[in-house]
Design a protein around this motif. Sequence first.
Motif, PDB file in Angstrom:
ATOM      1  N   ARG A 192      51.135  54.564  37.778  1.00  0.00           N
ATOM      2  CA  ARG A 192      50.119  55.342  37.951  1.00  0.00           C
ATOM      3  C   ARG A 192      49.057  54.209  37.909  1.00  0.00           C
ATOM      4  NH1 ARG A 192      51.006  59.694  35.204  1.00  0.00           N
ATOM      5  NH2 ARG A 192      49.866  58.946  33.609  1.00  0.00           N
ATOM      6  N   LEU A 193      48.758  53.531  38.854  1.00  0.00           N
ATOM      7  CA  LEU A 193      47.639  52.304  38.876  1.00  0.00           C
ATOM      8  C   LEU A 193      46.393  52.935  38.934  1.00  0.00           C
ATOM      9  CD1 LEU A 193      49.449  49.532  41.181  1.00  0.00           C
ATOM     10  CD2 LEU A 193      49.710  49.882  38.574  1.00  0.00           C
ATOM     11  N   THR A 194      45.377  52.200  38.248  1.00  0.00           N
ATOM     12  CA  THR A 194      44.059  52.855  38.167  1.00  0.00           C
ATOM     13  C   THR A 194      43.476  52.733  39.403  1.00  0.00           C
ATOM     14  OG1 THR A 194      42.021  52.410  36.681  1.00  0.00           O
ATOM     15  CG2 THR A 194      42.859  50.691  37.835  1.00  0.00           C
ATOM     16  N   LEU A 195      42.603  54.008  39.587  1.00  0.00           N
ATOM     17  CA  LEU A 195      41.770  54.146  40.747  1.00  0.00           C
ATOM     18  C   LEU A 195      42.767  54.482  42.303  1.00  0.00           C
ATOM     19  CD1 LEU A 195      38.558  51.862  40.308  1.00  0.00           C
ATOM     20  CD2 LEU A 195      39.511  54.007  39.091  1.00  0.00           C
ATOM     21  N   GLN A 214      50.870  50.365  33.799  1.00  0.00           N
ATOM     22  CA  GLN A 214      51.575  49.163  34.366  1.00  0.00           C
ATOM     23  C   GLN A 214      52.084  49.781  35.842  1.00  0.00           C
ATOM     24  OE1 GLN A 214      50.989  45.929  33.616  1.00  0.00           O
ATOM     25  NE2 GLN A 214      49.777  46.480  31.951  1.00  0.00           N
ATOM     26  N   PRO A 215      52.472  48.689  36.551  1.00  0.00           N
ATOM     27  CA  PRO A 215      53.270  49.102  37.932  1.00  0.00           C
ATOM     28  C   PRO A 215      54.848  49.734  37.296  1.00  0.00           C
ATOM     29  CG  PRO A 215      52.332  47.169  38.157  1.00  0.00           C
ATOM     30  CD  PRO A 215      52.002  47.287  36.703  1.00  0.00           C
ATOM     31  N   THR A 216      55.434  49.067  36.182  1.00  0.00           N
ATOM     32  CA  THR A 216      56.674  49.684  35.676  1.00  0.00           C
ATOM     33  C   THR A 216      56.477  49.978  34.245  1.00  0.00           C
ATOM     34  OG1 THR A 216      57.339  47.369  34.905  1.00  0.00           O
ATOM     35  CG2 THR A 216      58.114  48.215  37.220  1.00  0.00           C
ATOM     36  N   GLY A 217      55.582  51.005  34.290  1.00  0.00           N
ATOM     37  CA  GLY A 217      55.204  51.614  32.958  1.00  0.00           C
ATOM     38  C   GLY A 217      55.894  52.814  32.423  1.00  0.00           C
ATOM     39  N   GLY A 218      55.212  53.240  31.163  1.00  0.00           N
ATOM     40  CA  GLY A 218      56.110  54.107  30.656  1.00  0.00           C
ATOM     41  C   GLY A 218      55.412  55.626  30.450  1.00  0.00           C
ATOM     42  N   GLU A 233      44.789  49.117  31.342  1.00  0.00           N
ATOM     43  CA  GLU A 233      45.886  48.304  31.686  1.00  0.00           C
ATOM     44  C   GLU A 233      45.338  47.051  32.352  1.00  0.00           C
ATOM     45  OE1 GLU A 233      48.452  48.279  30.275  1.00  0.00           O
ATOM     46  OE2 GLU A 233      49.016  50.391  29.995  1.00  0.00           O
ATOM     47  N   GLY A 234      44.274  47.040  33.216  1.00  0.00           N
ATOM     48  CA  GLY A 234      44.218  45.748  34.077  1.00  0.00           C
ATOM     49  C   GLY A 234      45.014  45.166  34.986  1.00  0.00           C
ATOM     50  N   SER A 235      46.007  45.989  35.234  1.00  0.00           N
ATOM     51  CA  SER A 235      47.131  45.847  36.097  1.00  0.00           C
ATOM     52  C   SER A 235      46.909  45.590  37.724  1.00  0.00           C
ATOM     53  CB  SER A 235      48.260  46.786  36.056  1.00  0.00           C
ATOM     54  OG  SER A 235      47.972  48.081  36.075  1.00  0.00           O
ATOM     55  N   ARG A 236      45.749  46.476  37.977  1.00  0.00           N
ATOM     56  CA  ARG A 236      45.188  46.372  39.391  1.00  0.00           C
ATOM     57  C   ARG A 236      43.828  45.612  39.155  1.00  0.00           C
ATOM     58  NH1 ARG A 236      43.188  51.223  43.294  1.00  0.00           N
ATOM     59  NH2 ARG A 236      42.946  49.989  45.048  1.00  0.00           N
TER      60      ARG A 236
END
Length: 423
Positions: A43-46, A99-103, A141-144
């Motif tokens: 569930r990536l941000t935004l 994260q893209p492969t988060g928990g 997270e900063g993943s996106r």
Amino acid sequence: MTTATETTSAINIEDIRINGERLWASLMELAKIGATPKGGVCRLTLTDLDKQGRDLVLRWAREAGMTITIDKIGNGFMRRAGRNNSLAPIMTGSHIDTQPTGGKFDGNYGVLAGLEVVRTLNELGIQTEAPIEVAFWTNEEGSRFVPVMMGSGVFAKAFTLEHAYAAKDTEGKSVGEELKRIGYIGEQEPGDHPIGGYFETHIEQGPVLEDADVTIGVVQGVLGIRWFDCTVTGMEAHAGPTPMALRRDAMQFSTRIMQEVVATAMRHQPHGRGTVGMVHVHPNSRNVIPGRVKFSIDLRNATDALVDQMADEVKAFAATVAQDSGLDVKIEMVSSYPAQAFHEDCKGAVARAAAKLGYSNMPAVSGAGHDAVYMARLAPSGMIFIPCKDGISHNEIEDAKPEHITAGCNVLLHAMLERSGVV
């Protein structure tokens, strides 16, 4: 008619507990949004999925009678009124982006634990002196988008709203555009929101608590971090004709420095950390002696003085390598994140709550960044850790035991009650 005050006085505050089954069910319900085949969450941000997650959490907050404020970076604040609403609220929270492969638990637990605290107080008719608020912060997270911990960073004036809005993902979409698209640009200026104290409940994301068989980590602070790039320049040459004694092998001398990174961390226990996580070899050919190696250095420790001492030791060793080998060695700082100690009153509230509730507990440190780092710049702050299976996080197999989830939330409940004036 019984008033809220009369109801509170009739309850032994020390006896109250949250509904662990309800908290677990809420976590599992939120985890359905962006669920992955391996049991994790993306569930990536935004994104549209982030919007769905936000919408669900805000619906639950409204059902609990809370009022909602969204600021211009999309941070959400869910407020339960207190007896004295002129007091700054005691806040808890975290993030719901992954994260893209988060928990299922990283971040999400801290938000929903706060919501469960409110639900419990509502059920028991307990009114706090100060208001209680639950926050979710944008793009932790900063993943996106970078920087990480964006929403809390803008809130704390670590960087500007304009800088955050301009950040783009790999497809060229900006934070400002995406916030507007999903309908989460609020009216409040980030930071124009008082905080009387802040707690964040989180899985440890490491193996220490599980290894010690301890339920609650009383987090003392977040490690300081220094990131460097080290470049060792030698001379590429044919692997066959060039004798060992006449080589200028950048890889062999790089590995000495890499080993020193680890050795330095080992000398600075218990909180020293040293990692080489990224290596680029030129020309990266099987039968060519490497002529240039560039690698990352990640150093961490509990205080800035200690992490700077570690950095000095690694640099001194690298200088010796350069002198002995005749190779060029350059170390350049990439990023620096100061260590952040948490407030004595908040650490004490967490420790007292854990002891009162009969949970095993120990001092802990966070090796990862959290939104609480920025909140600690603004108000007394603390964190509560619970174990996670095998210390694994940022992974679809991230897991935690229901009894630990419940324990951490009970500690949060009693710590917040102490700070909000009920206890």
